[in-house]
Scaffold this motif. Structure first.
Motif, PDB file in Angstrom:
ATOM      1  N   GLU A 151      32.970  28.105  42.095  1.00  0.00           N
ATOM      2  CA  GLU A 151      32.658  29.516  41.892  1.00  0.00           C
ATOM      3  C   GLU A 151      33.153  30.363  43.056  1.00  0.00           C
ATOM      4  N   THR A 152      33.003  29.844  44.263  1.00  0.00           N
ATOM      5  CA  THR A 152      33.473  30.564  45.450  1.00  0.00           C
ATOM      6  C   THR A 152      34.986  30.708  45.429  1.00  0.00           C
ATOM      7  N   ARG A 153      35.698  29.646  45.023  1.00  0.00           N
ATOM      8  CA  ARG A 153      37.149  29.751  44.939  1.00  0.00           C
ATOM      9  C   ARG A 153      37.568  30.869  43.985  1.00  0.00           C
ATOM     10  N   ARG A 154      36.955  30.892  42.814  1.00  0.00           N
ATOM     11  CA  ARG A 154      37.336  31.930  41.845  1.00  0.00           C
ATOM     12  C   ARG A 154      37.038  33.316  42.399  1.00  0.00           C
ATOM     13  N   GLU A 155      35.898  33.491  43.003  1.00  0.00           N
ATOM     14  CA  GLU A 155      35.513  34.803  43.520  1.00  0.00           C
ATOM     15  C   GLU A 155      36.432  35.239  44.664  1.00  0.00           C
ATOM     16  N   LEU A 156      36.702  34.346  45.613  1.00  0.00           N
ATOM     17  CA  LEU A 156      37.525  34.709  46.769  1.00  0.00           C
ATOM     18  C   LEU A 156      38.975  34.946  46.365  1.00  0.00           C
ATOM     19  N   PHE A 157      39.517  34.045  45.552  1.00  0.00           N
ATOM     20  CA  PHE A 157      40.919  34.198  45.156  1.00  0.00           C
ATOM     21  C   PHE A 157      41.116  35.431  44.281  1.00  0.00           C
ATOM     22  N   SER A 158      40.123  35.741  43.434  1.00  0.00           N
ATOM     23  CA  SER A 158      40.209  36.946  42.616  1.00  0.00           C
ATOM     24  C   SER A 158      40.258  38.197  43.489  1.00  0.00           C
ATOM     25  N   ARG A 159      39.506  38.178  44.550  1.00  0.00           N
ATOM     26  CA  ARG A 159      39.454  39.334  45.453  1.00  0.00           C
ATOM     27  C   ARG A 159      40.806  39.609  46.103  1.00  0.00           C
ATOM     28  N   PHE A 160      41.532  38.556  46.467  1.00  0.00           N
ATOM     29  CA  PHE A 160      42.750  38.732  47.259  1.00  0.00           C
ATOM     30  C   PHE A 160      44.030  38.475  46.468  1.00  0.00           C
ATOM     31  N   ALA A 161      43.911  38.076  45.200  1.00  0.00           N
ATOM     32  CA  ALA A 161      45.115  37.829  44.397  1.00  0.00           C
ATOM     33  C   ALA A 161      45.894  39.116  44.169  1.00  0.00           C
ATOM     34  N   ASP A 162      47.225  38.976  44.144  1.00  0.00           N
ATOM     35  CA  ASP A 162      48.126  40.089  43.863  1.00  0.00           C
ATOM     36  C   ASP A 162      47.959  41.242  44.848  1.00  0.00           C
ATOM     37  N   THR A 163      47.563  40.919  46.061  1.00  0.00           N
ATOM     38  CA  THR A 163      47.506  41.899  47.148  1.00  0.00           C
ATOM     39  C   THR A 163      48.451  41.416  48.242  1.00  0.00           C
ATOM     40  N   PRO A 164      48.803  42.281  49.192  1.00  0.00           N
ATOM     41  CA  PRO A 164      49.674  41.851  50.290  1.00  0.00           C
ATOM     42  C   PRO A 164      48.949  41.098  51.396  1.00  0.00           C
ATOM     43  N   THR A 165      47.727  40.626  51.130  1.00  0.00           N
ATOM     44  CA  THR A 165      46.961  39.888  52.127  1.00  0.00           C
ATOM     45  C   THR A 165      47.602  38.530  52.396  1.00  0.00           C
ATOM     46  N   LEU A 166      47.901  38.257  53.657  1.00  0.00           N
ATOM     47  CA  LEU A 166      48.426  36.960  54.059  1.00  0.00           C
ATOM     48  C   LEU A 166      47.278  35.958  54.080  1.00  0.00           C
ATOM     49  N   VAL A 167      47.424  34.856  53.353  1.00  0.00           N
ATOM     50  CA  VAL A 167      46.353  33.857  53.224  1.00  0.00           C
ATOM     51  C   VAL A 167      46.804  32.566  53.888  1.00  0.00           C
ATOM     52  N   ILE A 168      45.939  32.022  54.764  1.00  0.00           N
ATOM     53  CA  ILE A 168      46.263  30.795  55.490  1.00  0.00           C
ATOM     54  C   ILE A 168      45.078  29.842  55.365  1.00  0.00           C
ATOM     55  N   GLY A 169      45.345  28.625  54.926  1.00  0.00           N
ATOM     56  CA  GLY A 169      44.281  27.672  54.652  1.00  0.00           C
ATOM     57  C   GLY A 169      43.857  26.873  55.876  1.00  0.00           C
ATOM     58  N   GLY A 170      42.691  26.272  55.760  1.00  0.00           N
ATOM     59  CA  GLY A 170      42.213  25.403  56.825  1.00  0.00           C
ATOM     60  C   GLY A 170      43.007  24.124  56.958  1.00  0.00           C
ATOM     61  N   HIS A 171      43.779  23.753  55.892  1.00  0.00           N
ATOM     62  CA  HIS A 171      44.596  22.541  55.940  1.00  0.00           C
ATOM     63  C   HIS A 171      45.992  22.762  55.353  1.00  0.00           C
ATOM     64  N   PHE A 172      46.374  24.037  55.173  1.00  0.00           N
ATOM     65  CA  PHE A 172      47.729  24.325  54.694  1.00  0.00           C
ATOM     66  C   PHE A 172      48.165  25.661  55.292  1.00  0.00           C
ATOM     67  N   SER A 173      49.465  25.943  55.169  1.00  0.00           N
ATOM     68  CA  SER A 173      50.037  27.095  55.852  1.00  0.00           C
ATOM     69  C   SER A 173      49.986  28.358  54.989  1.00  0.00           C
ATOM     70  N   ALA A 174      50.779  29.351  55.355  1.00  0.00           N
ATOM     71  CA  ALA A 174      50.571  30.718  54.886  1.00  0.00           C
ATOM     72  C   ALA A 174      51.292  31.034  53.585  1.00  0.00           C
ATOM     73  N   GLY A 175      50.733  32.006  52.873  1.00  0.00           N
ATOM     74  CA  GLY A 175      51.352  32.487  51.649  1.00  0.00           C
ATOM     75  C   GLY A 175      50.520  33.585  51.021  1.00  0.00           C
ATOM     76  N   TYR A 176      50.808  33.843  49.741  1.00  0.00           N
ATOM     77  CA  TYR A 176      50.134  34.907  49.000  1.00  0.00           C
ATOM     78  C   TYR A 176      49.605  34.343  47.690  1.00  0.00           C
ATOM     79  N   ILE A 177      48.409  34.782  47.312  1.00  0.00           N
ATOM     80  CA  ILE A 177      47.783  34.329  46.077  1.00  0.00           C
ATOM     81  C   ILE A 177      48.228  35.228  44.928  1.00  0.00           C
ATOM     82  N   LYS A 178      48.661  34.598  43.847  1.00  0.00           N
ATOM     83  CA  LYS A 178      49.076  35.323  42.647  1.00  0.00           C
ATOM     84  C   LYS A 178      48.259  34.841  41.455  1.00  0.00           C
ATOM     85  N   ARG A 179      47.913  35.749  40.571  1.00  0.00           N
ATOM     86  CA  ARG A 179      47.239  35.353  39.338  1.00  0.00           C
ATOM     87  C   ARG A 179      48.218  34.594  38.447  1.00  0.00           C
ATOM     88  N   ASP A 180      47.695  33.573  37.779  1.00  0.00           N
ATOM     89  CA  ASP A 180      48.517  32.752  36.892  1.00  0.00           C
ATOM     90  C   ASP A 180      47.643  32.316  35.724  1.00  0.00           C
TER      91      ASP A 180
END
Length: 283
Positions: free
Chosen positions: A243-272
């Motif tokens: 549930e947290t994944r859906r809520e957080l990713f929905s918030r930042f998807a399709d925005t210019p927010t740079l996203v960096i994971g605790g175990h992976f590198s940087a990118g942008y979240i897109k709705r699919d």
């Protein structure tokens, strides 16, 4: 590897990288299933479908603060449930110093949560005693996260982590317990993202109209953006983590927010469709 977000600079310091051998943490991420997600290759998986992951810290420099977010595995630790994480001898602190971040220059240590691979360098062994590695820093822990592990670290591996990497910080008077939505500076605000652990927090950075998100372990790998229900075996509440994944990713998807994971590198979240994919930002 570093990224600029307005007047904030984020530098990633890698302690360990792995290719494959990740089924113990994401059992549903089989090679066959990963090959069905071609956008993961080659940045986040091999052609064969083996996951690429790392254990790393982030050095976050703001106009007024010098912060390390999460501190990896550490050296000389015992009682870990992964054999290669015990009694490590890694030049991580020398690497930080060579990169311009000597431990004494850090004024804040921020742990997104208190699992073994995010707190290890909180302390170092000196004359048989665990002492704070970052001697001039305040250590920021989520209050709910800290109190949970203080009161429920009865499993031997959890007790070992708390006793050698968390409790010595409190005993030294260097810990600061905050709400999981606390504002740490003009640029940095915490976001409550429970599920992986009870008090897990992500880090939202805003500066000069630019934004970044350090997710922590909301997802261990971008494949969990496509499969929100692929909860980690380390999640304390798998349903809540999904549930947290859906809520957080929905918030930042399709925005210019740079996203960096605790175990992976940087990118942008897109709705699919009903889920998401991750578009890598090549270094």
């Amino acid at each position: 590897m570093h990224w600029n977000v307005g007047r904030v600079r984020i530098t990633r310091a890698v302690e360990m990288e792995t290719v494959g051998s990740t089924r113990f943490i994401l059992p549903l991420a089989t090679n066959e299933e990963i090959r069905k997600l071609p956008w993961l290759i080659p940045q986040f998986a091999t052609e064969e479908g083996r996951l690429k992951m790392s254990i790393h810290s982030f050095l976050v420099e703001t106009p007024s603060r010098r912060i390390i977010v999460d501190t990896g595995l550490g050296n000389d630790k015992q009682g870990r449930n992964v054999p290669s994480w015990n009694n490590r001898k890694h030049p991580f602190l020398d690497m930080l110093t060579a990169a311009g971040f000597p431990p004494d220059s850090i004024d804040t240590v921020l742990c997104t949560h208190l699992h073994v691979d995010h707190v290890g360098w909180n302390t170092k062994l000196v004359d048989g005693k665990w002492v704070p590695t970052f001697a001039n820093a305040r250590y920021v822990f989520g209050r709910g996260e800290y109190e949970h592990w203080r009161d429920h670290s009865d499993a031997p591996d959890k007790l070992a982590v708390f006793d050698d990497s968390v409790k010595p910080i409190t005993d030294a008077g260097k810990s600061e317990l905050v709400a999981s939505d606390a504002r740490l500076s003009d640029e940095i605000t915490l976001i409550p993202t429970p599920g992986h652990s009870p008090g897990h927090m992500s880090v939202h950075i805003k500066s000069d109209g630019k934004e970044a998100l350090l997710t922590g372990d909301v997802a261990h790998h971008p494949c969990q953006m496509a499969h929100l229900d692929w909860s980690s075996t380390a999640d304390s509440n798998p349903q809540q983590s999904a549930e947290t994944r859906r809520e957080l990713f929905s918030r930042f998807a399709d925005t210019p927010t740079l996203v960096i994971g605790g175990h992976f590198s940087a990118g942008y979240i897109k709705r699919d469709g009903d889920a998401f994919r991750f578009v890598a930002l090549n270094p």
